[in-house]
Scaffold this active site. Sequence first.
Site, PDB file in Angstrom:
ATOM      1  N   LEU A  12       0.788  -1.231   0.000  1.00 10.60           N
ATOM      2  CA  LEU A  12       0.000   0.000   0.000  1.00 10.60           C
ATOM      3  C   LEU A  12       0.827   1.292   0.000  1.00 10.60           C
ATOM      4  O   LEU A  12       0.261   2.376   0.047  1.00 10.60           O
ATOM      5  CB  LEU A  12      -1.003   0.023   1.161  1.00 10.60           C
ATOM      6  CG  LEU A  12      -1.971  -1.158   1.216  1.00 10.60           C
ATOM      7  CD1 LEU A  12      -2.891  -1.016   2.418  1.00 10.60           C
ATOM      8  CD2 LEU A  12      -2.779  -1.287  -0.061  1.00 10.60           C
ATOM      9  N   HIS A  14       2.778   3.946  -2.051  1.00  3.00           N
ATOM     10  CA  HIS A  14       2.840   4.312  -3.455  1.00  3.00           C
ATOM     11  C   HIS A  14       4.226   4.857  -3.792  1.00  3.00           C
ATOM     12  O   HIS A  14       4.897   5.422  -2.927  1.00  3.00           O
ATOM     13  CB  HIS A  14       1.737   5.323  -3.815  1.00  3.00           C
ATOM     14  CG  HIS A  14       1.728   6.535  -2.954  1.00  3.00           C
ATOM     15  ND1 HIS A  14       1.197   6.543  -1.684  1.00  3.00           N
ATOM     16  CD2 HIS A  14       2.189   7.783  -3.173  1.00  3.00           C
ATOM     17  CE1 HIS A  14       1.326   7.744  -1.163  1.00  3.00           C
ATOM     18  NE2 HIS A  14       1.921   8.508  -2.037  1.00  3.00           N
ATOM     19  N   MET A  50       8.247   6.561   5.410  1.00  2.60           N
ATOM     20  CA  MET A  50       8.399   5.129   5.117  1.00  2.60           C
ATOM     21  C   MET A  50       9.665   4.885   4.295  1.00  2.60           C
ATOM     22  O   MET A  50      10.351   3.875   4.489  1.00  2.60           O
ATOM     23  CB  MET A  50       7.167   4.589   4.391  1.00  2.60           C
ATOM     24  CG  MET A  50       5.923   4.531   5.249  1.00  2.60           C
ATOM     25  SD  MET A  50       6.150   3.621   6.804  1.00  2.60           S
ATOM     26  CE  MET A  50       6.541   1.998   6.197  1.00  2.60           C
ATOM     27  N   ASP A  65      24.551  -8.524   7.599  1.00  5.00           N
ATOM     28  CA  ASP A  65      24.984  -9.518   6.627  1.00  5.00           C
ATOM     29  C   ASP A  65      26.506  -9.513   6.465  1.00  5.00           C
ATOM     30  O   ASP A  65      27.132 -10.570   6.387  1.00  5.00           O
ATOM     31  CB  ASP A  65      24.304  -9.271   5.281  1.00  5.00           C
ATOM     32  CG  ASP A  65      24.615 -10.348   4.269  1.00  5.00           C
ATOM     33  OD1 ASP A  65      24.545 -11.545   4.627  1.00  5.00           O
ATOM     34  OD2 ASP A  65      24.923 -10.012   3.120  1.00  5.00           O
TER      35      ASP A  65
END
Length: 96
Positions: A12, A14, A50, A65
């Site tokens: 959700l 965009h 976000m 990692d």
Amino acid sequence: MAAKKTADLIPLCHPLPLTDAGVDIGVDRALPGLRVTAWASTQGRTGVEMEALTAVTVALLTIYDMAKAIDRAMEISGVRLVEKRGGKSGDWARDR
């Protein structure tokens, strides 16, 4: 790169035309560990929190990692929004 891929990773969200995004990584002996900060901006009338949160989280996963051979017990914690400007809900800053 992660900030630009946020819409592909988060349902959700965009896609946004980012005008700036970046990550700073520094040693924080008080933790001990690293402190990672990310930012993003756009000319559009929407927030990009976000995108910044995605950038910082992927940066932390990348560090994990690369360093897991040294210490698999590393922890990623404290990911949080510090400040947001613009967008539909306006400006917001965390009480420090």
